[in-house]
Design a protein around this motif. Structure first.
Motif, PDB file in Angstrom:
ATOM      1  N   ILE A 198       0.061  -9.182   5.480  1.00 43.63           N
ATOM      2  CA  ILE A 198      -1.273  -8.717   6.540  1.00 43.63           C
ATOM      3  C   ILE A 198      -1.309  -9.199   7.638  1.00 43.63           C
ATOM      4  O   ILE A 198      -1.165 -10.383   7.938  1.00 43.63           O
ATOM      5  N   HIS A 199      -1.357  -8.259   8.451  1.00 45.68           N
ATOM      6  CA  HIS A 199      -1.491  -8.627  10.036  1.00 45.68           C
ATOM      7  C   HIS A 199      -2.938  -8.293  10.542  1.00 45.68           C
ATOM      8  O   HIS A 199      -3.631  -7.090  10.286  1.00 45.68           O
ATOM      9  N   ASN A 200      -3.303  -9.139  11.359  1.00 49.21           N
ATOM     10  CA  ASN A 200      -4.638  -9.082  11.801  1.00 49.21           C
ATOM     11  C   ASN A 200      -5.736  -8.875  10.804  1.00 49.21           C
ATOM     12  O   ASN A 200      -6.628  -7.899  11.200  1.00 49.21           O
ATOM     13  N   ASP A 201      -5.489  -9.452   9.694  1.00 49.21           N
ATOM     14  CA  ASP A 201      -6.668  -9.174   8.617  1.00 49.21           C
ATOM     15  C   ASP A 201      -6.955  -7.587   8.147  1.00 49.21           C
ATOM     16  O   ASP A 201      -7.817  -7.357   7.802  1.00 49.21           O
ATOM     17  N   ASP A 202      -5.821  -6.847   8.367  1.00 47.74           N
ATOM     18  CA  ASP A 202      -5.735  -5.585   8.016  1.00 47.74           C
ATOM     19  C   ASP A 202      -5.266  -5.429   6.719  1.00 47.74           C
ATOM     20  O   ASP A 202      -4.155  -5.150   6.409  1.00 47.74           O
ATOM     21  N   VAL A 203      -6.153  -5.592   5.650  1.00 47.87           N
ATOM     22  CA  VAL A 203      -5.674  -5.674   4.208  1.00 47.87           C
ATOM     23  C   VAL A 203      -5.557  -4.356   3.686  1.00 47.87           C
ATOM     24  O   VAL A 203      -4.577  -4.013   3.067  1.00 47.87           O
ATOM     25  N   GLU A 204      -6.099  -3.231   4.400  1.00 46.01           N
ATOM     26  CA  GLU A 204      -6.159  -2.112   3.812  1.00 46.01           C
ATOM     27  C   GLU A 204      -4.570  -1.515   4.115  1.00 46.01           C
ATOM     28  O   GLU A 204      -3.994  -0.848   3.044  1.00 46.01           O
ATOM     29  N   SER A 205      -3.979  -1.585   5.248  1.00 41.20           N
ATOM     30  CA  SER A 205      -2.859  -1.159   5.672  1.00 41.20           C
ATOM     31  C   SER A 205      -1.703  -2.053   4.614  1.00 41.20           C
ATOM     32  O   SER A 205      -0.761  -1.459   4.177  1.00 41.20           O
ATOM     33  N   ALA A 206      -2.020  -3.355   4.540  1.00 40.83           N
ATOM     34  CA  ALA A 206      -0.955  -4.012   3.536  1.00 40.83           C
ATOM     35  C   ALA A 206      -1.029  -3.569   2.244  1.00 40.83           C
ATOM     36  O   ALA A 206      -0.026  -3.372   1.600  1.00 40.83           O
ATOM     37  N   ARG A 207      -2.167  -3.111   1.711  1.00 35.84           N
ATOM     38  CA  ARG A 207      -2.258  -2.726   0.534  1.00 35.84           C
ATOM     39  C   ARG A 207      -1.501  -1.532   0.106  1.00 35.84           C
ATOM     40  O   ARG A 207      -0.899  -0.992  -0.896  1.00 35.84           O
TER      41      ARG A 207
END
Length: 396
Positions: free
Chosen positions: A30-39
């Motif tokens: 997870i980069h910069n709290d971007d959970v959706e991209s990490a998901r």
């Protein structure tokens, strides 16, 4: 009778369907709290895990020259398709996200290249030098080293799958007898990387013509008896054609395909009727027609070898969160397309080694498309993830 028919039909359908439900696990940062991209990235990784579990093919191929292994290649491939994909578990620990998916897998008749299959990869075709030029005296086909790759270029363009660039005067190998030979001191096969960079291509097609000799040199004598024997078909007028075809990845210089193509047919050209490898007289001979068929096989081999390769293009410029790519509309890119950005890393202790690609964890979305370049935005500044010129963008 009806029950028997139903049973046979059911067995045929069961055999053809060949599906199984499997679970796979994928991880992402997870980069910069971007959970959706990490998901999304973790889900893709989980699907790759499921695909390899279902039907992974592992093949090895060794190339030997004079009893010594000069190339050893290991390839893992899976031809499968996921249906009814469900996320059954998601777990976060710190900046790491783990996703578990369950999917109904079935065999696919085509490769799993995904979106990359709709893009036109850039391919350069170099010259095919002749190992024994003296063999070309009969029929004066000494131009085969340039004409053959030119015809191959035309065939590849006709497929509509590639952007094809010609470099038929370029020779990749200084030692034709042993080509291709890996140079151990710098891990490069040839000057493939330099040619690919100068021409802006993803792949380089090269080759060597090994043999164009006649089967029986004595059958081509100038005496009356020799001419009589040729006239009545008593002499062996067959001629050989042997060529090696190689395909290289332009970013690493690594070989991804190599095969030897050979044929033999009657050389039935009259004196002076065949002047040149691409002449009409040459193409009308049985030998010319056999070589033409072999050339079609080469075209199919290149097409099949590159069909499942990802689409890769260089990063031309980075300005804040704006990224410009070295490919555009002619490659098939359109606004809204997404490409993964990878850093190209080299190491000081191995200056000539193949660059290592490191996933930046960032996806670029194309906004503007021009014929030979395109640009788009990323979610952060390029300096934050160290993306810069000569890094690469990939569509799988």
């Amino acid at each position: 009778m009806k029950l028997a028919i139903l049973f046979i039909t059911a067995m045929m359908l069961a055999t053809g369907a060949r599906a199984v439900v499997l679970e796979g696990i994928g991880h992402a940062t997870i980069h910069n709290d971007d959970v959706e991209s990490a998901r999304q990235e973790a889900r893709k990784a989980a699907l790759r895990d499921v695909s390899l579990q279902y039907e992974a093919r592992i093949s090895s191929r060794d190339t030997m020259e004079n009893g010594v292994v000069t190339e050893s290649r290991l390839q893992v491939d899976s031809s499968s398709r996921a249906r009814s994909v469900k996320v059954v578990d998601e777990y976060r620990r710190g900046n790491t996200l783990r996703v578990t998916v369950r999917a109904d897998m079935s065999e696919s008749g085509s490769c799993s290249a995904g979106d990359a299959s709709g893009l036109r990869k850039r391919v350069a075709v170099t010259g095919f030098p002749m190992v024994y030029p003296d063999q070309a005296r009969i029929g004066r086909i000494d131009d085969a080293g340039e004409i053959l790759p030119q015809l191959l270029q035309a065939d590849l363009r006709d497929t509509g799958n590639f952007q094809v660039f010609g470099a038929t005067t370029q020779r990749l190998f200084s030692d034709l007898l042993n080509a291709p030979t890996q140079q151990k001191f710098n891990n490069r096969l040839t000057n493939v990387i330099q040619v690919a960079r100068e021409m802006g291509v993803q792949f380089v097609v090269a080759g060597v013509i090994r043999d164009v000799g006649v089967s029986d040199p004595d059958a081509w004598g100038s005496s009356i008896i020799d001419r009589m024997q040729r006239g009545v078909g008593a002499a062996n007028q067959n001629r050989r054609f042997v060529a090696d075809l190689m395909i290289y990845d332009g970013f690493s210089g690594a070989p991804i395909y190599q095969e030897r193509f050979s044929t033999e047919a009657r050389w039935d050209a009259g004196p002076g009727s065949s002047d040149g490898f691409g002449s009409a007289g040459f193409q009308e001979t049985r030998y010319g027609q056999a070589v033409g068929g072999l050339r079609k096989d080469m075209t199919s081999a290149v097409n099949n070898a590159l069909a499942c390769q990802p689409f890769i293009t260089r990063v031309a410029r980075v300005d804040g969160n704006k990224v410009t790519l070295d490919s555009g509309a002619t490659a098939g890119l359109r606004p809204g397309d997404e490409l993964k950005l990878y850093r190209s890393a080299s190491f000081f202790d191995a200056p000539g080694a193949t660059p290592e690609l490191q996933d930046s964890g960032t996806t670029m979305t194309v906004n503007n498309v021009h014929p030979d370049f395109s640009n788009g935005r990323i979610s952060m500044s390029g300096g934050q993830i160290n993306i810069q010129r000569d890094d690469v963008a990939i569509v799988w």
